[in-house]
Design a protein around this motif. Structure first.
Motif, short mmCIF file in Angstrom:
data_model
loop_
_atom_site.label_atom_id
_atom_site.label_comp_id
_atom_site.label_asym_id
_atom_site.label_seq_id
_atom_site.Cartn_x
_atom_site.Cartn_y
_atom_site.Cartn_z
N MET A 1 0.57 14.54 12.23
CA MET A 1 1.92 14.81 12.71
C MET A 1 2.96 14.34 11.68
SD MET A 1 2.02 16.43 15.55
CE MET A 1 3.66 16.11 16.15
N GLN A 2 2.52 14.04 10.47
CA GLN A 2 3.43 13.62 9.40
C GLN A 2 4.20 14.83 8.85
OE1 GLN A 2 3.82 10.40 8.49
NE2 GLN A 2 2.30 9.84 10.02
N ASP B 1 0.81 -1.21 0.00
CA ASP B 1 0.00 0.00 0.00
C ASP B 1 0.85 1.27 0.00
OD1 ASP B 1 -2.44 -1.49 0.16
OD2 ASP B 1 -2.08 -1.78 2.31
N ALA B 2 2.14 1.13 -0.08
CA ALA B 2 3.05 2.27 0.06
C ALA B 2 2.79 3.38 -0.95
CB ALA B 2 4.50 1.79 -0.05
N ALA B 3 2.53 3.04 -2.20
CA ALA B 3 2.30 4.08 -3.22
C ALA B 3 1.06 4.91 -2.87
CB ALA B 3 2.17 3.45 -4.60
N ALA B 4 0.01 4.25 -2.43
CA ALA B 4 -1.21 4.97 -2.07
C ALA B 4 -0.97 5.86 -0.86
CB ALA B 4 -2.34 3.98 -1.79
N TYR B 5 -0.26 5.34 0.15
CA TYR B 5 0.03 6.15 1.34
C TYR B 5 0.85 7.38 0.95
CZ TYR B 5 -1.62 2.89 4.96
OH TYR B 5 -2.39 2.12 5.79
N ALA B 6 1.85 7.20 0.12
CA ALA B 6 2.67 8.33 -0.31
C ALA B 6 1.82 9.36 -1.04
CB ALA B 6 3.81 7.86 -1.20
N ARG B 7 0.86 8.90 -1.82
CA ARG B 7 0.00 9.82 -2.58
C ARG B 7 -0.84 10.67 -1.63
NH1 ARG B 7 -5.05 9.88 -3.69
NH2 ARG B 7 -5.44 7.72 -3.11
N GLN C 1 -9.66 1.56 -4.48
CA GLN C 1 -8.47 2.40 -4.35
C GLN C 1 -8.24 2.72 -2.88
OE1 GLN C 1 -8.60 6.13 -6.46
NE2 GLN C 1 -6.56 6.72 -5.79
N VAL C 2 -7.00 2.53 -2.38
CA VAL C 2 -6.67 2.85 -0.99
C VAL C 2 -6.72 4.36 -0.81
CG1 VAL C 2 -4.91 2.73 0.82
CG2 VAL C 2 -5.27 0.77 -0.69
N VAL C 3 -7.59 4.80 0.11
CA VAL C 3 -7.81 6.23 0.32
C VAL C 3 -7.70 6.65 1.78
CG1 VAL C 3 -9.22 6.54 -1.76
CG2 VAL C 3 -10.31 5.91 0.43
N ALA C 4 -7.37 5.72 2.67
CA ALA C 4 -7.31 6.08 4.08
C ALA C 4 -6.50 5.06 4.85
CB ALA C 4 -8.72 6.17 4.67
N SER C 5 -6.02 5.50 6.02
CA SER C 5 -5.28 4.61 6.90
C SER C 5 -5.66 4.90 8.34
CB SER C 5 -3.77 4.78 6.71
OG SER C 5 -3.37 6.06 7.18
N ALA C 6 -5.47 3.91 9.19
CA ALA C 6 -5.73 4.09 10.61
C ALA C 6 -4.83 3.13 11.39
CB ALA C 6 -7.19 3.82 10.95
N GLY C 7 -4.46 3.55 12.58
CA GLY C 7 -3.64 2.70 13.43
C GLY C 7 -4.13 2.72 14.85
N LEU C 8 -4.04 1.57 15.49
CA LEU C 8 -4.39 1.42 16.89
C LEU C 8 -3.15 0.88 17.58
CD1 LEU C 8 -6.86 1.66 18.80
CD2 LEU C 8 -7.35 -0.73 18.28
N ILE D 1 9.86 5.42 1.41
CA ILE D 1 9.74 5.71 2.84
C ILE D 1 8.53 4.97 3.40
CG2 ILE D 1 9.16 7.52 4.52
CD1 ILE D 1 10.90 9.43 2.77
N TRP D 2 7.40 5.04 2.71
CA TRP D 2 6.19 4.37 3.21
C TRP D 2 6.31 2.85 3.16
CZ3 TRP D 2 3.02 5.72 6.64
CH2 TRP D 2 2.82 7.08 6.87
N ARG D 3 7.00 2.32 2.18
CA ARG D 3 7.19 0.86 2.14
C ARG D 3 7.99 0.41 3.37
NH1 ARG D 3 5.95 -1.57 -1.85
NH2 ARG D 3 6.65 -0.09 -3.41
N ALA D 4 9.04 1.15 3.73
CA ALA D 4 9.83 0.81 4.91
C ALA D 4 9.00 0.95 6.19
CB ALA D 4 11.07 1.70 4.99
#
Length: 177
Positions: free
Chosen positions: A30-31, A12-18, A64-71, A39-42
């Motif tokens: 805070m990014q 999902d790295a390309a989508a996150y970078a976008r 299409q990946v359009v969001a992320s979340a972390g717990l 960077i996102w792949r790592a």
């Protein structure tokens, strides 16, 4: 419109970078600007390591990946093992379309029903009305305001500390007589 929530992977790295490079998006996080796919792949390779115990989800809108979340667990302090931190990010074009709600529902369900977290915490910039409304929808309350919390676009900005307590904490049922 179809929303799919799933675990994030390094693919999902390309989508996150976008979407993380969009000034409208990273200005609420805070990014830092100027990330890229490598960077996102790592980061995703490290973040999704099964030994970490954190949950990283992404949301797809029509494939299409359009969001992320972390717990994330609050840390190694034994007396804070009941606490988790949550973070969420939605691409500009997907905001207001139910993507954030789908991710928040999945995160709260995971914390409540599978991890047994009693408390979920987050910080949100005080001027992010849409995010504050989303968090309130899921039971988060403002507990305080951090003055000058972070540098954003050349200025120090304030952030609210918000938290949600488990609405129905698990308990052991009495043994049958």
């Amino acid at each position: 419109m179809s929303i799919t929530v799933r675990r994030a992977t390094p693919h999902d790295a390309a989508a996150y970078a976008r979407f993380m490079n969009d000034p409208e998006v990273f200005g609420g996080l805070m990014q830092m600007p100027f990330t890229n796919e490598e960077i996102w792949r790592a980061r995703l390779t490290d973040m999704t390591d099964p030994s970490k115990g954190d949950l990283h989800l992404c949301a797809e809108l029509d494939g299409q990946v359009v969001a992320s979340a972390g717990l994330h667990f609050a840390g190694p302090a034994q007396r804070r093992r009941h606490v988790m931190h949550i973070g969420i990010c939605v691409a500009t074009e997907a905001q207001g379309r139910g993507v954030g709600s789908a991710l928040m529902a999945a995160m709260c369900d995971y914390a409540d029903r599978w991890v047994g977290a009693l408390r979920i915490e987050l910080c949100v910039y005080t001027d992010n009305a849409a995010a504050i409304a989303l968090y309130r929808k899921f039971g988060f309350e403002i507990e305080g305001t951090h003055r000058g919390y972070a540098m954003r676009d050349g200025r120090y900005v304030d952030a609210h500390a918000m938290a949600r307590l488990h609405p129905n904490p698990p308990r052991i049922e009495p043994a049958a007589p």
